[in-house]
Scaffold this motif. Structure first.
Motif, PDB file in Angstrom:
ATOM      1  N   PRO A   1      38.806  36.218  28.889  1.00 51.99           N
ATOM      2  CA  PRO A   1      38.955  36.444  30.339  1.00 51.99           C
ATOM      3  C   PRO A   1      40.344  36.919  30.734  1.00 51.99           C
ATOM      4  CG  PRO A   1      37.850  34.366  29.949  1.00 51.99           C
ATOM      5  CD  PRO A   1      38.324  34.852  28.622  1.00 51.99           C
TER       6      PRO A   1
ATOM      7  N   GLN B   1      42.733  43.954  32.149  1.00 55.78           N
ATOM      8  CA  GLN B   1      42.070  45.258  32.130  1.00 55.78           C
ATOM      9  C   GLN B   1      41.695  45.701  33.550  1.00 55.78           C
ATOM     10  OE1 GLN B   1      38.582  45.029  29.693  1.00 55.78           O
ATOM     11  NE2 GLN B   1      38.873  47.081  28.902  1.00 55.78           N
TER      12      GLN B   1
ATOM     13  N   ARG C   1      40.399  40.566  29.985  1.00 51.12           N
ATOM     14  CA  ARG C   1      39.571  41.308  30.945  1.00 51.12           C
ATOM     15  C   ARG C   1      40.240  41.369  32.317  1.00 51.12           C
ATOM     16  NH1 ARG C   1      33.576  39.011  29.307  1.00 51.12           N
ATOM     17  NH2 ARG C   1      33.418  40.183  27.380  1.00 51.12           N
ATOM     18  N   THR C   2      40.888  40.278  32.694  1.00 54.44           N
ATOM     19  CA  THR C   2      41.601  40.269  33.974  1.00 54.44           C
ATOM     20  C   THR C   2      42.690  41.332  33.963  1.00 54.44           C
ATOM     21  OG1 THR C   2      41.165  37.928  34.195  1.00 54.44           O
ATOM     22  CG2 THR C   2      42.945  38.796  35.533  1.00 54.44           C
TER      23      THR C   2
END
Lengths: 474, 371
Positions: B139, B145, B142-143
């Motif tokens: 996560p 990203q 992804r954050t």
């Protein structure tokens, strides 16, 4: 009567005989025949036309086997055990017990009442099909099947609820949907041990394994064309008897941005609409918070002319910017809730009265500033651009505003980071919830915030498991 | 806790955290030591980082058996030395974290002119960091990203808009301090660099990919270029006054504003840019947490005492001592152990990973034979 029919008929009579709906008609056709039906669930005409008339037409010299075959109905189910007998009796089937037969038959005489297929109130479209799901599982399956005329459409029927015995049908496209996902869904539904379910939303709680507190990770639709589109992508649809909402799995956050009408419009227009929806959702969550912290802590960010206008409008307000904004948000939420629950005839006038009288009177009385009312109203309307998450965004709006009012821009940034962290940690049946943006899945961006030309959709989505990726051969 | 990350996600993290945190008090510190050549020191240290990163990436590529950093160390140097290395790492991470916490606090105070209570500032951040780290590396990646685009836009706006006011002649003559001075200052300030060290702690979590070197080194180079440009701009804007100008981001961003009547739009850019510092704090806290887990052989990964200790220390430490003083003391005493893990270890990592992987493969083969 032989032991089979005698036993089961006696058992059924002892369990349900004291019910006024229990109807028995005994016919003597050379062999004793008992016709049993549940009055409120059965159509009298069907019972007479499909069961009684054919039996009487057979005369007085019938064998038990001939009796069981004497029906004009298409749906005839043999009952070989007592569970079948009870289930079919309760489902509105008429049972025919013949003396000497080793089984009884259940004939479909279910009274077909319910809503006709109409345009769903929650998903009205300008272009595209206007049919909507209804409360009957059979009708709903028919609506799906008439759009998917293939033997690859597989259905698995399950029963959920100890007392409601609700029929739940899991649909998928064989060779397109991933079998392990289908098995997982069936397993989850089979494991439900509950006294009853009244709507598909009951099931979505059980299908959401991670138990999300805010964002739902099981999709729902009232439109058959949407359900079929999802099935074609390799998703799974769950149809529940008594519910006009069909569940779809896996469900991604981006799906809330997609409207059913998007696929019947020009892709440039659709992209523009989606950007507008996305920006509206951002505005609805962030605008009140940013307004409060700019007014309270960092007013230097606001351009001078704009700042003077705001100061003039708010100088006599007795509340702090945070309290003022919270009041506006809470009033808006009260109006929304009241409007939802009011009869439709009153609802419209109530919302108008609420908006005009309350807002205008509060501004004129000097209790609330006009900019705060405007910001609150804009943010409140923006919530409806992503209809499935309206309530979630409303809660987030309240939370972010509170944090912004207490901690300024720093608090807003932290709150946003927390929301993003939370969203990126979510998954829906192994599919990353924020796909195709986090993680970035280039292929699926063709139908995300921007939509490509439908003719270029050569492959099914890559964000979740599906078996056959090819959608269109070049 | 899901820790699996993709090569592209690692690359984006590197790009963002290289520039995140280096534009607070460091430009002033370097300017005080080498004047207008501060950007050269930055460039030298980032070039060294690039070499070390390349070696680490090579190690990632060689790590076919997906061995963790701890397993690799245990295989190659034994448990005792491995623990010693992990202790050095833990101290390095903790001090870097404390400097980031206090740096971002000072930045907010200086930019917005509001002196917030320290606990009121650090506690929400520490809670958020604990929440983020408890979710795992995936996560976080992804954050990063998702947010890197808006952070980059803000950073570019902060760098490009003031550029029209910069006087690049203030950088001349280049290398005035002399090579010896430049090298010695570089050696003294290495502590603030080597942001790639988090890679040690995701060694076993990077998904295999054909292209590893190009994305990671490419995105690092972009981040490094932006960082060097920041220093060039800082010197170009402030010249000889750079050594007296603290919190570079706050001061440089003021040049974004063209007219007072238009409002301080730069504050919004700075606020968004601080996301990169928060992400850096999240990544470093995750690394510290993994480091402490290895150190104490913690099996339970959900949340834990080490993370709690790290978060609490991050909040309480600045109440007890001045973080910059502390970091200078720690880095002067522990400079050489720090350099060992920052620069020496990456150079030896490919060899160590190869040995550890070979040992594992042999053991596996023997186990299969015995069966």
């Amino acid at each position: 009567m032989t032991n089979f029919t005698n036993n089961y008929f006696t058992q059924l009579q002892s369990r349900c005989g004291d019910d006024d709906d229990f109807r028995v008609r005994t016919l003597n056709l050379g062999t004793t025949v008992k016709v049993v039906s549940l009055d409120s669930m059965c159509d009298d005409n069907k019972v007479v036309e499909y069961v009684v008339k054919p039996l009487l037409a057979m005369g007085q010299q019938c064998t038990p086997q001939q009796v069981l075959q004497a029906t004009f109905a298409t749906q005839v189910v043999p009952c070989v055990n007592f569970d079948d007998v009870v289930t079919n009796y309760l489902a509105g089937y008429t049972l025919v017990f013949a003396d000497g037969a080793d089984q009884c038959v259940a004939i479909d005489t279910f009274v077909a009442t319910g809503r006709t297929v109409t345009e769903p109130p929650t998903s009205a479209v300008m272009r595209g099909p206007r049919e909507g799901f209804v409360e009957s599982v059979k009708t709903n399956l028919m609506l799906i099947r008439k759009r998917l005329r293939t033997d690859k459409l597989k259905t698995t029927t399950l029963t959920v609820g100890k007392y409601t015995n609700t029929m739940v049908v899991v649909c998928h496209l064989d060779g397109v949907a991933a079998q392990h996902l289908v098995d997982k869904v069936i397993q989850s539904i089979s494991a439900i041990n509950i006294d009853g379910i009244l709507d598909s939303s009951y099931l979505s709680q059980y299908l959401d394994k991670q138990h999300t507190y805010l964002f739902q990770r099981v999709g729902s639709t009232e439109k058959p064309d949407v359900a079929v589109a999802k099935l074609l992508e390799g998703r799974i649809a769950v149809v529940v008897d008594g519910s006009p909402m069909v569940l779809t799995l896996p469900y991604l956050f981006i799906e809330d941005l997609q409207s059913p009408g998007d696929y019947y419009e020009n892709n440039e227009v659709t992209s523009l609409g989606r950007i507008l929806r996305f920006v509206s959702a951002l505005i609805s969550v962030l605008l009140p918070a940013v307004y409060v912290c700019l007014q309270k802590y960092n007013y230097q960010i606001i351009p001078l002319k704009f700042l003077i206008t705001i100061l003039n409008a708010t100088e006599a307000i007795p509340f702090s910017p945070l309290t003022e904004m919270l009041l506006v948000i809470i009033i808006f939420d009260i109006l929304r809730e009241a409007n939802l629950r009011m009869p439709s005839a009153v609802g419209m006038s109530l919302s108008l009265v609420g908006a005009i009288v309350l807002g205008d009177a509060a501004v004129k009385a000097g209790l609330l500033g006009a900019p705060a009312v405007m910001v609150g109203a804009l943010s409140g309307i923006g919530l409806y651009t992503m209809p499935k998450n309206t309530l979630v965004f409303s809660i987030l709006r309240l939370g972010v505003t509170l944090v912004g009012g207490l901690m300024g821009l720093y608090g807003v940034v932290l709150a946003m980071l927390a929301i993003v962290l939370y969203l990126t940690s979510l998954q829906s049946y192994s599919a990353p919830f924020l796909a195709p943006y986090a993680p970035r899945i280039q292929h699926d961006k063709q139908d995300a915030v921007f939509q490509d030309d439908l003719a270029t959709f050569n492959q099914r989505p890559h964000s979740f498991s599906n078996v056959n990726r090819t959608r269109r051969r070049k | 806790m899901n820790n699996q990350v993709k090569v592209n996600q690692i690359a984006l993290i590197l790009m963002l955290i290289v520039s995140g945190g280096k534009y607070m008090s460091l430009p002033q510190t370097l300017s005080q030591q080498v004047g207008r050549d501060a950007w050269l020191v930055t460039a030298i240290l980032l070039a060294v980082d690039l070499v070390c990163l390349a070696m680490l990436v090579w190690a990632v590529k060689l790590n076919k058996s997906k061995l963790s950093f701890n397993q690799t160390l245990n295989h190659c140097v034994g448990k005792v030395v491995a623990k010693a290395i992990l202790i050095v790492f833990a101290i390095f991470m903790a001090v870097r974290l404390a400097t980031l916490y206090s740096g971002v606090y000072e930045l907010f105070v200086a930019t917005f002119g509001i002196r917030t209570n320290w606990i009121g500032f650090a506690l929400p951040l520490a809670v958020l960091v604990c929440f983020g780290v408890s979710k795992g590396m995936q996560p976080l990646a992804r954050t990063n990203q998702l947010l890197c685009v808006i952070v980059l836009i803000s950073l570019v706006a902060i760098l490009v808009l003031p550029a029209r006011n910069a006087n690049l002649s203030q950088l001349m003559p280049v290398g005035q301090s002399g090579a010896k001075k430049l090298l010695s200052v570089s050696l003294n300030n290495g502590f603030w660099f080597s942001d790639y060290v988090f890679l040690y702690f995701v060694l076993d979590a990077i998904k295999p990919s054909k292209r590893v070197f190009l994305p990671i080194l490419g995105f690092f180079a972009i981040g490094a270029t932006l960082t060097v440009f920041m220093y060039v701009l800082f010197t170009g804007l402030f010249g000889n006054m750079a050594q007296y100008t603290d919190l570079a981001m706050s001061k440089v961003s003021q040049f974004v504003v063209t007219s007072a009547v238009n409002g301080r739009i730069d504050w919004l850019f700075v606020t968004i840019w601080t996301l990169s510092v928060f992400i850096k704090i999240l990544i470093f806290t995750f690394s510290l947490y993994k480091c402490l887990s290895y150190l104490f052989d913690a099996k339970c990964c959900k949340f834990s005492l080490p993370l709690g200790i790290a978060a609490t220390s991050a909040i309480l430490l600045p109440l007890l001592v001045t973080v910059n003083d502390l970091s200078q003391v720690v880095s002067s005493y522990l400079r050489y152990p720090f350099y060992a893990v920052q620069y020496l270890l990456p150079l030896t990592m490919p060899l160590m990973v190869s040995i550890a992987n070979a040992n594992t493969t042999t053991k596996e083969a023997n186990r299969v034979k015995q069966k």
